[in-house]
Design an enzyme around this catalytic site. Structure first.
Site, PDB file in Angstrom:
ATOM      1  N   ASP A   1     -22.137   5.127   6.901  1.00  0.00           N
ATOM      2  CA  ASP A   1     -22.371   6.262   6.018  1.00  0.00           C
ATOM      3  C   ASP A   1     -23.850   6.232   5.647  1.00  0.00           C
ATOM      4  O   ASP A   1     -24.340   5.229   5.128  1.00  0.00           O
ATOM      5  CB  ASP A   1     -21.509   6.080   4.755  1.00  0.00           C
ATOM      6  CG  ASP A   1     -20.954   7.376   4.240  1.00  0.00           C
ATOM      7  OD1 ASP A   1     -21.741   8.327   4.125  1.00  0.00           O
ATOM      8  OD2 ASP A   1     -19.747   7.428   3.925  1.00  0.00           O
TER       9      ASP A   1
ATOM     10  N   ASP B   1     -24.148  11.902   4.688  1.00  0.00           N
ATOM     11  CA  ASP B   1     -23.696  12.395   3.392  1.00  0.00           C
ATOM     12  C   ASP B   1     -24.512  13.635   3.005  1.00  0.00           C
ATOM     13  O   ASP B   1     -25.750  13.615   3.092  1.00  0.00           O
ATOM     14  CB  ASP B   1     -23.943  11.253   2.381  1.00  0.00           C
ATOM     15  CG  ASP B   1     -23.270  11.463   1.049  1.00  0.00           C
ATOM     16  OD1 ASP B   1     -22.039  11.412   1.001  1.00  0.00           O
ATOM     17  OD2 ASP B   1     -23.984  11.670   0.050  1.00  0.00           O
TER      18      ASP B   1
ATOM     19  N   GLU C   1     -21.769  15.682   6.822  1.00  0.00           N
ATOM     20  CA  GLU C   1     -20.919  16.209   5.761  1.00  0.00           C
ATOM     21  C   GLU C   1     -21.675  17.383   5.130  1.00  0.00           C
ATOM     22  O   GLU C   1     -22.663  17.198   4.437  1.00  0.00           O
ATOM     23  CB  GLU C   1     -20.647  15.151   4.677  1.00  0.00           C
ATOM     24  CG  GLU C   1     -19.729  15.687   3.585  1.00  0.00           C
ATOM     25  CD  GLU C   1     -19.956  15.042   2.216  1.00  0.00           C
ATOM     26  OE1 GLU C   1     -19.017  15.024   1.410  1.00  0.00           O
ATOM     27  OE2 GLU C   1     -21.073  14.581   1.926  1.00  0.00           O
TER      28      GLU C   1
ATOM     29  N   ASN D   1     -11.869 -12.666  -0.038  1.00  0.00           N
ATOM     30  CA  ASN D   1     -12.255 -13.815  -0.876  1.00  0.00           C
ATOM     31  C   ASN D   1     -11.688 -13.731  -2.292  1.00  0.00           C
ATOM     32  O   ASN D   1     -12.235 -14.308  -3.219  1.00  0.00           O
ATOM     33  CB  ASN D   1     -13.779 -13.971  -0.898  1.00  0.00           C
ATOM     34  CG  ASN D   1     -14.454 -12.746  -1.509  1.00  0.00           C
ATOM     35  OD1 ASN D   1     -13.799 -11.727  -1.729  1.00  0.00           O
ATOM     36  ND2 ASN D   1     -15.726 -12.852  -1.795  1.00  0.00           N
TER      37      ASN D   1
ATOM     38  N   HIS E   1     -12.109  10.282   1.094  1.00  0.00           N
ATOM     39  CA  HIS E   1     -12.231   9.631  -0.213  1.00  0.00           C
ATOM     40  C   HIS E   1     -12.583  10.603  -1.344  1.00  0.00           C
ATOM     41  O   HIS E   1     -12.728  10.172  -2.481  1.00  0.00           O
ATOM     42  CB  HIS E   1     -13.296   8.533  -0.126  1.00  0.00           C
ATOM     43  CG  HIS E   1     -14.659   9.089   0.176  1.00  0.00           C
ATOM     44  ND1 HIS E   1     -14.966   9.709   1.364  1.00  0.00           N
ATOM     45  CD2 HIS E   1     -15.777   9.165  -0.574  1.00  0.00           C
ATOM     46  CE1 HIS E   1     -16.217  10.129   1.336  1.00  0.00           C
ATOM     47  NE2 HIS E   1     -16.741   9.807   0.168  1.00  0.00           N
ATOM     48  N   ASP E   2     -12.754  11.874  -1.022  1.00  0.00           N
ATOM     49  CA  ASP E   2     -13.124  12.854  -2.049  1.00  0.00           C
ATOM     50  C   ASP E   2     -12.012  13.832  -2.399  1.00  0.00           C
ATOM     51  O   ASP E   2     -12.171  14.615  -3.337  1.00  0.00           O
ATOM     52  CB  ASP E   2     -14.349  13.659  -1.586  1.00  0.00           C
ATOM     53  CG  ASP E   2     -15.628  12.822  -1.570  1.00  0.00           C
ATOM     54  OD1 ASP E   2     -15.754  11.918  -2.414  1.00  0.00           O
ATOM     55  OD2 ASP E   2     -16.498  13.089  -0.719  1.00  0.00           O
TER      56      ASP E   2
HETATM   57  C1  GLC Z   1     -20.542  12.948  -0.752  1.00  0.00           C
HETATM   58  C2  GLC Z   1     -19.593  11.792  -0.837  1.00  0.00           C
HETATM   59  C3  GLC Z   1     -19.122  11.658  -2.254  1.00  0.00           C
HETATM   60  C4  GLC Z   1     -20.317  11.420  -3.141  1.00  0.00           C
HETATM   61  C5  GLC Z   1     -21.369  12.502  -2.935  1.00  0.00           C
HETATM   62  C6  GLC Z   1     -22.673  12.108  -3.545  1.00  0.00           C
HETATM   63  O1  GLC Z   1     -19.924  14.135  -1.037  1.00  0.00           O
HETATM   64  O2  GLC Z   1     -18.538  11.973   0.051  1.00  0.00           O
HETATM   65  O3  GLC Z   1     -18.188  10.622  -2.383  1.00  0.00           O
HETATM   66  O4  GLC Z   1     -19.909  11.421  -4.475  1.00  0.00           O
HETATM   67  O5  GLC Z   1     -21.639  12.728  -1.583  1.00  0.00           O
HETATM   68  O6  GLC Z   1     -23.269  11.088  -2.793  1.00  0.00           O
HETATM   69 CA    CA Z   2     -13.731  -9.486  -1.846  1.00  0.00          CA
END
Ligand code: GLC
Ligand code: CA
Length: 529
Positions: free
Chosen positions: A99, A195, A254, A24, A318-319
């Site tokens: 997640d 997480d 994780e 969008n 993503h980390d």
């Molecule tokens: C996990 C996520 C990370 C986040 C952290 C706190 O490690 O992968 O991106 O900053 O948790 O939630």
């Molecule tokens: Ca958007």
């Protein structure tokens, strides 16, 4: 062994919704954007997607600070958009994983707002409030305790002060959290990524962590009292029992401060289905990239993950800096192809991070472009995680086909030559290579189900291993050097009927058990006795 289930022989693709596709034109990726792109994932051969958080969030930790666990942030769409995404994914045979952030919430969550309003509030005990602080630190920097002048107590946060940890010892919290899990299961999701689940319980007596040597202040403590408490195990069992009521669902954890040994201890028939591998993730840009180091990491994981404990393989998320940019400073993809080969031919469920299939690189940002809080705080020692969260590179237009408006993070300038559209047209591209490996993985059970066996060769720059399942053997050999090399395989492998699946001729690849591997080359062979 029983017939593998989808999360064992399947490939899971991590979508970071904010950066995948913007439907969008507000510069932020969204759920309808993901739905529009599902066919790309089907074409690639993906089995499931894991969506990073899309819940309402003040974005102190870009979605990992959640203010409502059972809603969609309006920037990402609506619950109807979510249902539509699940429906469209399921129609295409793709599973959907979410997640789940169970350790903390945003400080803007109504639970915390109530909890902090006064000491006698019914939700006061939903978070961790103390008169005194101990020596526990926040992973995001500084003390883990923040003083709240309004009620005169400290509350605890493993991450940013805006991410207070919930009190899992309170039965109402436990019930409310499990209710969140049920909510999404009822909406048809197929699994969850948990997480930092092993942070959920802290020491009941709040004992100080003992000290140790370390670089960052956080690393100067052994985190034995603020994580990994035994009370975790009954919770994992309860969670698993709940999941088991929904056929074919899956939970991957994780692990906070992971080692293979620790991660494996949370996996089992009554525990988690799997935990995410950190074996190949590193913050350092100058990353060891040689067969010796890699094989050590693989063998260490093999030691703790037996057949009952199904491993995972992760090269990027993503980390951590993207694998393709960790190993190579240029646009050359030979190393990215080797990383992809490991990801897709090692034992365990592969997790592909969006853009990994086209070898997206890490974006360099100026200080004033940094969005990620730890990056702002620790610049220039640590520049934050924005560089590996840049918009997906679909084509070579100004905003890489991600959006028609200026995206929330800049597009990587290399998108002009590195994007899905161009790589689709080039049969030698990383994209086609990835797709081919995914196909091989599905075609040859040895790659998904087989044992893993390293093969010793004298060349230090060559990595060789065999995956074997019943009568089928798949041999992978990679040359990490810039010169072509010839490898002699020992008597146990001197089988004359090896057939090349990649990197050789269609003819039997060896006449005298001698394989030639080009510079930076990859050879994949199969033999069926
Ligand atoms: C996990 C996520 C990370 C986040 C952290 C706190 O490690 O992968 O991106 O900053 O948790 O939630
Ligand atoms: Ca958007």
């Amino acid at each position: 062994m029983e017939k593998p289930v989808w999360w064992q022989d399947g490939i899971i693709y991590q979508v970071y919704p904010r950066s995948f596709s913007d439907s969008n034109r507000d510069g932020i990726g969204d759920l309808p954007g993901v739905t529009e792109r599902l066919d790309h994932l089907v074409w690639l051969g993906i089995d499931a997607i894991w969506l990073s958080p899309f819940y309402p969030s003040p974005d102190v930790d870009f979605g990992y600070d959640i203010s409502d666990h059972t809603q969609v942030d309006e920037r990402f769409g609506t619950l109807q958009d979510f249902d539509q995404l699940v429906d469209q994914a399921h129609q295409r045979g793709l599973r959907v994983m979410l997640d789940l952030v169970l350790n903390h919430t945003s400080d803007q969550h109504t639970w915390f707002k109530e909890s902090r309003s006064n000491r006698i509030n019914a939700k006061r005990d939903w978070y961790i409030w103390r008169d005194d602080k101990n020596n526990w630190l926040s992973e995001a920097g500084g003390s883990g305790w923040t003083f709240d002048p309004h009620t005169g107590q400290y509350y605890y946060h493993s991450y940013m002060p805006e991410q207070p940890d919930v009190n899992w010892r309170n039965p109402e919290v436990r019930e409310a959290q499990l209710q969140v899990v049920r909510f999404w299961l009822e909406r048809g999701v197929d699994g969850f990524r948990l997480d930092v689940f092993n942070l959920c319980f802290k020491d009941a007596e709040f004992r100080d962590n003992p000290g140790k040597i370390g670089l960052r202040p956080f690393d100067r403590f052994k985190h034995i009292y603020d994580s990994d408490r035994p009370e975790m195990m009954p919770l994992l069992k309860e969670l698993r029992a709940l999941l088991d009521r929904y056929p074919d669902t899956y939970a991957v954890g994780e692990t906070f401060m992971p080692t293979s040994e620790k991660s494996a201890s949370f996996v089992g028939k009554e525990l988690l289905h799997a935990t995410l591998s950190f074996d190949f993730l590193q913050n350092r840009i100058n990353f060891p990239w040689n067969p010796k180091w890699l094989m050590e990491r693989i063998m260490n994981r093999e030691k703790f993950f037996s057949r009952e404990k199904w491993p995972t393989t992760v090269m990027s998320n993503h980390d951590f800096p993207r694998a393709a940019g960790r190993y190579s400073r240029t646009e050359d993809d030979s190393q990215a192809m080797q990383a992809m080969t490991l990801l897709l031919t090692l034992r365990g469920t592969p997790y592909l991070y969006y853009g990994e299939e086209i070898g997206m690189r890490n974006l360099r940002l100026r200080r004033d472009q940094i969005m990620d809080p730890p990056g702002k705080r620790y610049w220039p020692i640590y520049k934050g995680r924005d560089g590996y969260r840049s918009p997906m590179q679909w084509d070579d237009t100004t905003y890489s086909g991600f959006s028609e408006s200026k995206p929330w993070l800049p597009v990587h300038p290399d998108h002009v030559g590195r994007n899905v559209r161009e790589q689709k047209e080039n049969p030698d591209s990383l994209l086609h290579f990835t797709r081919k490996l995914i196909r091989l993985r599905k075609e040859y059970p040895a790659i998904t189900l087989g044992d893993f066996k390293p093969i010793y060769v004298p060349q230090r720059q060559v990595m060789t291993y065999v995956r074997k399942h019943e009568e089928q053997k798949v041999l992978v050999a990679m040359n990490f050097s810039r010169q072509k090399t010839r490898v002699l395989l020992g008597p146990e492998l001197s089988i004359k009927n090896w057939r090349a699946l990649h990197g050789g001729t269609e003819e039997p690849a060896n006449k005298q058990d001698l394989f030639e591997i080009p510079a930076n080359g990859i050879l994949i062979l199969v033999a069926e006795d």
